[in-house]
Design a protein around this motif. Sequence first.
Motif, PDB file in Angstrom:
ATOM      1  N   LEU A  73       0.862  -1.175   0.000  1.00  0.00           N
ATOM      2  CA  LEU A  73       0.000   0.000   0.000  1.00  0.00           C
ATOM      3  C   LEU A  73       0.901   1.228   0.000  1.00  0.00           C
ATOM      4  O   LEU A  73       1.668   1.438   0.947  1.00  0.00           O
ATOM      5  N   PRO A  74       0.873   2.032  -1.071  1.00  0.00           N
ATOM      6  CA  PRO A  74       1.757   3.205  -1.145  1.00  0.00           C
ATOM      7  C   PRO A  74       1.577   4.128   0.061  1.00  0.00           C
ATOM      8  O   PRO A  74       0.455   4.317   0.552  1.00  0.00           O
ATOM      9  N   PHE A  75       2.679   4.715   0.515  1.00  0.00           N
ATOM     10  CA  PHE A  75       2.630   5.569   1.703  1.00  0.00           C
ATOM     11  C   PHE A  75       1.661   6.750   1.552  1.00  0.00           C
ATOM     12  O   PHE A  75       0.940   7.074   2.515  1.00  0.00           O
ATOM     13  N   PRO A  76       1.609   7.438   0.395  1.00  0.00           N
ATOM     14  CA  PRO A  76       0.645   8.538   0.273  1.00  0.00           C
ATOM     15  C   PRO A  76      -0.808   8.078   0.474  1.00  0.00           C
ATOM     16  O   PRO A  76      -1.606   8.807   1.072  1.00  0.00           O
ATOM     17  N   GLU A  77      -1.134   6.873  -0.010  1.00  0.00           N
ATOM     18  CA  GLU A  77      -2.485   6.339   0.186  1.00  0.00           C
ATOM     19  C   GLU A  77      -2.730   6.044   1.667  1.00  0.00           C
ATOM     20  O   GLU A  77      -3.806   6.328   2.202  1.00  0.00           O
ATOM     21  N   LEU A  78      -1.732   5.469   2.322  1.00  0.00           N
ATOM     22  CA  LEU A  78      -1.847   5.179   3.750  1.00  0.00           C
ATOM     23  C   LEU A  78      -2.018   6.460   4.547  1.00  0.00           C
ATOM     24  O   LEU A  78      -2.867   6.534   5.455  1.00  0.00           O
ATOM     25  N   LEU A  79      -1.256   7.477   4.205  1.00  0.00           N
ATOM     26  CA  LEU A  79      -1.330   8.748   4.917  1.00  0.00           C
ATOM     27  C   LEU A  79      -2.710   9.379   4.771  1.00  0.00           C
ATOM     28  O   LEU A  79      -3.291   9.868   5.760  1.00  0.00           O
TER      29      LEU A  79
END
Length: 328
Positions: A73-79
Amino acid sequence: MATGSKADKKAAVDAAAWMFNVVTSVGIIIVNKALMATYGFSFATTLTGMHFATTTLMTAVLRWLGYIQPSHLPFPELLKFVLFANFSIVGMNVSLMWNSVGFYQIAKLSMIPVSCLLEVVFDKIRYSRDTKLSISLVLLGVAVCTVTDVSVNAKGFIAAFIAVWSTSLQQYYVHFLQRKYSLSSFNLLGHTAPAQAASLLLVGPFLDYRLTSKRIDAYQFSAPSLVFVVLSCTIAVGTNLSQFICIGRFTAVSFQVLGHMKTILVLILGFLFFGKEGLNLQVVIGMIIAVFGMIWYGNASSKPGGKERHSQQKKEASSGSSEIDEKV
């Protein structure tokens, strides 16, 4: 014949997932109500951080045992997800503090039209007239049950606005991430729970002190209150997991509509266990209207054109996570 069997299996799994969510959600509300009303543990945001810490521990154990496969899960999506989710939790707590119960309930009801708007804008979903009317009937029934005095101030309105939009975006984003990255509910929890636990445990004590003027480090724990905290955290694992499963299978709007059944169950159980909130004629009439609306919604949205589905390509992208969730 195989198609019928597959449809029956899906219906059975959907029903099991929904019942799992209802039981855990109603259970945690009753436990938390007893914890806060009986033992004075009023640190709601910190308690939610404990819930996600317990969920993180569960996902770590399952990953170690091999039940959760590696995923990305890409970090920007997680954030973005964590921001939506944490604003939802904090916004709801602040909204309940700053608003009357009546306006707080109206704000919660407005999540359905907001969720519908998100599906219309981002997923290009269209609703039939019957589907729209059935949603309106559910809203009317729950409003009759729960809305009493309605008063609002500027800061309360802002808190409610943030709570409604962040909650709706968070629930929509659960479905979006599972579909886009083919994540099962366990996988998505494994990515999001640690970040939510860390952020809420960091911010929670300060926010709870701001809202209640009480410090969690000054709270005198007793054996019964500790038991209720542990029980609340244990049930929360099921609540978090079942929410992701249900939104992944039903979409955010259906989750919100059916979710009002939990409101009705909480009213009934509150009367049975606590005896303070009597079931008067107004509440009974509201329950009947809401249940009829839910049945109508289920029938109307399942008909051709009742609620247009995603394209076949999107269905195939989400099939991987649905198959994994069916094993839960």
